[in-house]
Design an enzyme around this catalytic site. Structure first.
Site, PDB file in Angstrom:
ATOM      1  N   GLY A 168       0.894  -1.258   0.017  1.00  0.00           N
ATOM      2  CA  GLY A 168      -0.156  -0.106  -0.025  1.00  0.00           C
ATOM      3  C   GLY A 168       0.842   1.210  -0.017  1.00  0.00           C
ATOM      4  O   GLY A 168       0.302   2.225  -0.589  1.00  0.00           O
ATOM      5  N   ILE A 197      -0.139  -4.553  -6.621  1.00  0.00           N
ATOM      6  CA  ILE A 197      -1.723  -4.656  -6.490  1.00  0.00           C
ATOM      7  C   ILE A 197      -2.030  -3.339  -6.436  1.00  0.00           C
ATOM      8  O   ILE A 197      -2.977  -2.965  -7.374  1.00  0.00           O
ATOM      9  CB  ILE A 197      -1.919  -5.620  -5.071  1.00  0.00           C
ATOM     10  CG1 ILE A 197      -1.461  -6.896  -5.001  1.00  0.00           C
ATOM     11  CG2 ILE A 197      -3.545  -5.490  -4.933  1.00  0.00           C
ATOM     12  CD1 ILE A 197      -1.525  -7.618  -3.928  1.00  0.00           C
ATOM     13  N   SER A 199      -0.035  -0.626  -5.619  1.00  0.00           N
ATOM     14  CA  SER A 199       1.293   0.281  -5.723  1.00  0.00           C
ATOM     15  C   SER A 199       1.941   0.322  -7.095  1.00  0.00           C
ATOM     16  O   SER A 199       1.188  -0.366  -8.040  1.00  0.00           O
ATOM     17  CB  SER A 199       2.440  -0.160  -4.837  1.00  0.00           C
ATOM     18  OG  SER A 199       2.977  -1.524  -5.239  1.00  0.00           O
ATOM     19  N   THR A 203       7.154  -6.197  -4.935  1.00  0.00           N
ATOM     20  CA  THR A 203       8.578  -6.618  -4.665  1.00  0.00           C
ATOM     21  C   THR A 203       9.013  -7.447  -5.751  1.00  0.00           C
ATOM     22  O   THR A 203      10.226  -7.259  -6.363  1.00  0.00           O
ATOM     23  CB  THR A 203       8.561  -7.253  -3.499  1.00  0.00           C
ATOM     24  OG1 THR A 203       8.310  -6.122  -2.372  1.00  0.00           O
ATOM     25  CG2 THR A 203      10.046  -7.729  -3.036  1.00  0.00           C
ATOM     26  N   ASP A 256      -8.174  -4.285  -2.330  1.00  0.00           N
ATOM     27  CA  ASP A 256      -7.513  -5.009  -1.700  1.00  0.00           C
ATOM     28  C   ASP A 256      -8.114  -5.472  -0.309  1.00  0.00           C
ATOM     29  O   ASP A 256      -7.803  -5.234   1.042  1.00  0.00           O
ATOM     30  CB  ASP A 256      -6.007  -4.874  -1.242  1.00  0.00           C
ATOM     31  CG  ASP A 256      -5.087  -6.103  -0.880  1.00  0.00           C
ATOM     32  OD1 ASP A 256      -3.908  -6.015  -0.489  1.00  0.00           O
ATOM     33  OD2 ASP A 256      -5.484  -7.188  -0.924  1.00  0.00           O
ATOM     34  N   LYS A 288      -3.392   1.422   3.052  1.00  0.00           N
ATOM     35  CA  LYS A 288      -4.572   0.555   3.335  1.00  0.00           C
ATOM     36  C   LYS A 288      -5.104   0.508   4.737  1.00  0.00           C
ATOM     37  O   LYS A 288      -6.137   0.561   4.835  1.00  0.00           O
ATOM     38  CB  LYS A 288      -4.031  -0.882   2.926  1.00  0.00           C
ATOM     39  CG  LYS A 288      -3.764  -1.248   1.672  1.00  0.00           C
ATOM     40  CD  LYS A 288      -3.098  -2.450   1.018  1.00  0.00           C
ATOM     41  CE  LYS A 288      -2.659  -2.685  -0.069  1.00  0.00           C
ATOM     42  NZ  LYS A 288      -2.070  -4.059  -0.455  1.00  0.00           N
TER      43      LYS A 288
HETATM   44  O1  LIG Z   1       1.677  -2.122  -2.232  1.00  0.00           O
HETATM   45  P1  LIG Z   1       0.899  -3.104  -2.996  1.00  0.00           P
HETATM   46  O2  LIG Z   1       1.050  -3.170  -4.441  1.00  0.00           O
HETATM   47  O3  LIG Z   1      -0.718  -2.868  -2.775  1.00  0.00           O
HETATM   48  O4  LIG Z   1       0.863  -4.774  -2.338  1.00  0.00           O
HETATM   49  C1  LIG Z   1       1.624  -5.567  -2.883  1.00  0.00           C
HETATM   50  C2  LIG Z   1       2.925  -5.743  -2.341  1.00  0.00           C
HETATM   51  O5  LIG Z   1       3.133  -5.798  -0.837  1.00  0.00           O
HETATM   52  C3  LIG Z   1       3.930  -6.970  -0.698  1.00  0.00           C
HETATM   53  O6  LIG Z   1       5.139  -6.614  -0.539  1.00  0.00           O
HETATM   54  P2  LIG Z   1       6.237  -7.528  -0.103  1.00  0.00           P
HETATM   55  O7  LIG Z   1       6.427  -8.833  -1.109  1.00  0.00           O
HETATM   56  O8  LIG Z   1       6.073  -8.149   1.291  1.00  0.00           O
HETATM   57  O9  LIG Z   1       7.681  -6.816  -0.026  1.00  0.00           O
HETATM   58  C4  LIG Z   1       3.464  -8.017  -1.980  1.00  0.00           C
HETATM   59  O10 LIG Z   1       4.344  -9.004  -2.158  1.00  0.00           O
HETATM   60  C5  LIG Z   1       3.511  -6.998  -2.896  1.00  0.00           C
HETATM   61  O11 LIG Z   1       5.092  -6.677  -3.226  1.00  0.00           O
HETATM   62  O1  LIG Z   2       0.809 -10.674  -1.244  1.00  0.00           O
HETATM   63  C1  LIG Z   2      -0.153  -9.668  -0.989  1.00  0.00           C
HETATM   64  C2  LIG Z   2       0.086  -8.513  -0.411  1.00  0.00           C
HETATM   65  C3  LIG Z   2      -0.898  -7.516  -0.100  1.00  0.00           C
HETATM   66  N1  LIG Z   2      -2.072  -8.069  -0.524  1.00  0.00           N
HETATM   67  C4  LIG Z   2      -2.469  -9.326  -0.930  1.00  0.00           C
HETATM   68  O2  LIG Z   2      -3.601  -9.595  -1.095  1.00  0.00           O
HETATM   69  N2  LIG Z   2      -1.506 -10.217  -1.253  1.00  0.00           N
END
Ligand SMILES: O=P(O)(O)OC[C@H]1O[C@H](OP(=O)(O)O)[C@H](O)[C@@H]1O
Ligand SMILES: O=c1cc[nH]c(=O)[nH]1
Length: 503
Positions: A168, A197, A199, A203, A256, A288
């Protein structure tokens, strides 16, 4: 009806099955109807496309369908109308706000994985979760169903640690530092990430800039048993296969739903066999979770869900009120993360958050005494041990361990915004930053994104640079500039906020 397979060279992002017009009339098949192709004991579901590209007695299959089952040209298959899957009734039940039983949730997940549910029904399911939510019983059932419809990793190096952010916050490249720090201390951490998702760079999108992220479970087992860690894309694996399908719907709607997020994250951790899991909940305006109270409630859910899965979960509530570090976008974030690992130095927010999270994991894993984890993490980072470990991970994942961060290509179409007045940075709007980076082309265009030169609280003079937009295409840059002008993501205010005249 029985038909001969025609392999057609097109991808449609759906499981398209072409039926000749006459045959369709006879079989009373209509566009987008669900059909199943039966070849021996293998059954594949697809959606009907009516077309005379195929002759009578033929059935055309798109390349997507071939990913599900390698039909051979001319093979005879049975084409059977599949009607509406039973699980659609359960989706409607959730739409009406009812509680779903375990078997009903399992049916929905199985039909998603078997591709019996189409984008329409999946979007309806995700939307109904956003609106009506799930209770802990449903979330636990969803998590286990998501994990058990996929493969599970069995690594015999114990204890197995894991870290996952709910995401987020823009620029959240933190775990790219956390993983090598923790692995450098001798712990095992098989990290899977999703792509973006909500952002501008997940990663997995960032790591893909300098290493492969798509691996099979066996390959991951080899990588992790060799170097003690990985940084891979969960979607490439058959880990919780429903996860990446529902994430596609979430991404399209940029939502989400909490229950789905809990299940999405914990199903991947469960499938990796992780025993000690640290969850990062960025909290603040424009992410979020907006308040610490909400974060604490969500933390309790993660810990409770972990208990039901036999996993020990701790949660870090972290500052998410503005972007992490100075970069947003895959390539820009890759540069910043690798440079911080290489030099042991970087933006305070990134280093503080990474050593903080890594420190907790070192304590959870028993390699640092209580309260000493962060200090140990900082030493591992500053000594270069984390960089040595990262080079092993990069090499094991097919990347170049001698990579130079400054050589990573970034968008060369740029535009820099400067401060309109002197004063203080009073706010940086996370959602606007993400929207501008996405307008510039991120995450699809790896080089697109933003470079930020200021943080909240800093003093600026009129004309000082605030941020630079990077894009790979002029048209994208123009769109991002227009959006940046309209949203003014970085607010500058003088100490005299307003003058009220003697009216
Ligand atoms: O920020 P948004 O896109 O909503 O969430 C998706 C991101 O959050 C988590 O980060 P990490 O893998 O724990 O670094 C997911 O793996 C993904 O990279
Ligand atoms: O891996 C992820 C991170 C955030 N939200 C999800 O649904 N999955």
């Amino acid at each position: 009806m029985r038909a001969k397979v025609r392999i057609l060279d097109f991808y449609s992002g759906r499981y398209s099955v072409l039926i000749n017009e006459e045959d369709a009339k006879e079989a009373k098949l209509h566009p987008d109807d669900l059909v199943k192709l039966e070849a021996g004991k293998k059954t594949v579901y697809g959606s009907v496309v009516i077309s005379n590209l195929v002759e009578r007695g033929e059935v055309g299959v798109s390349r997507d369908v071939l990913e599900l089952h390698s039909f051979s040209e001319g093979e005879t298959v049975a084409v059977i109308p599949a009607g509406t899957p039973e699980s659609v009734r359960y989706i409607k039940k959730k739409m009406n706000g009812s509680k779903l039983r375990k078997v009903e949730i399992e049916a929905i997940i199985r039909d998603i994985v078997d591709r019996k549910l189409r984008d329409i029904e999946i979007s309806a399911f995700v939307t109904s979760l956003e609106i009506n939510g799930l209770d802990m019983d449903e979330i636990a059932a969803l998590t286990i169903a998501m994990a058990e419809t996929g493969d599970m990793l069995d690594i015999d190096r114990k204890p197995i640690m894991d870290v996952h952010s709910i995401g987020g916050v823009p620029g959240n490249k933190t775990n790219i530092l956390v993983v090598p720090i923790v692995a450098a201390a001798g712990l095992t951490i098989p990290k899977t990430s999703s792509r973006a998702i909500t952002s501008a760079a997940g990663t997995a999108d960032v790591v893909e800039v300098f290493a492969d992220v798509s691996f099979s479970l066996d390959e991951i087992k080899r990588i992790v048993e060799k170097v003690g860690a990985c940084l891979v894309w969960g979607g490439a694996l058959n880990l919780a296969p429903a996860d990446d399908i529902t994430i596609k719907a979430e991404r399209a709607l940029s939502i989400d739903p909490t229950g789905l997020m809990l299940a999405s994250i914990m199903s991947k951790k469960y499938a990796m066999g992780s025993q000690y899991v640290l969850i990062d909940i960025p909290t603040g305006k424009g992410v979020k979770v907006e308040t610490v109270e909400q974060a604490r409630a969500l933390a309790r859910d993660f810990i409770e869900l972990g208990k039901r899965l036999g996993q020990y979960v701790e949660v870090a509530i972290t500052y998410g009120g503005q972007p992490i570090g100075h970069t947003v976008g895959p390539a820009l974030e890759a540069r910043e993360a690798l440079s911080a690992l290489m030099t042991g130095k970087g933006p305070g927010s990134l280093i503080e958050k990474a050593t903080g999270l890594a420190g907790i994991l070192l304590e959870m894993g028993g390699v640092a005494p209580a309260g000493m984890g962060k200090k140990m993490a900082r030493e591992i980072l500053e000594s270069g041990k984390a960089w040595e470990k990262m080079k092993e991970i990069i090499e094991a994942q097919g990347g170049d361990p001698n990579i130079k961060p400054e050589e990573i290509p970034i968008g060369d179409k740029t535009y820099t915004f400067t401060a309109p007045t002197s004063g203080y940075v009073t706010a940086i709007d996370n959602r606007a930053i993400t929207a501008i980076a996405r307008a510039a082309g991120a995450p699809e265009d790896k080089g697109a994104g933003l470079e930020l030169y200021v943080k909240v609280g800093e003093k600026v003079k009129e004309g000082d640079p605030l941020f630079t937009i990077h894009a790979e295409h002029e048209a994208r840059l123009d769109q991002a500039i227009v959006l940046a002008r309209r949203t003014e993501p970085i607010r500058i205010e003088g100490m005299v906020l307003q003058r009220i005249g003697n009216i």
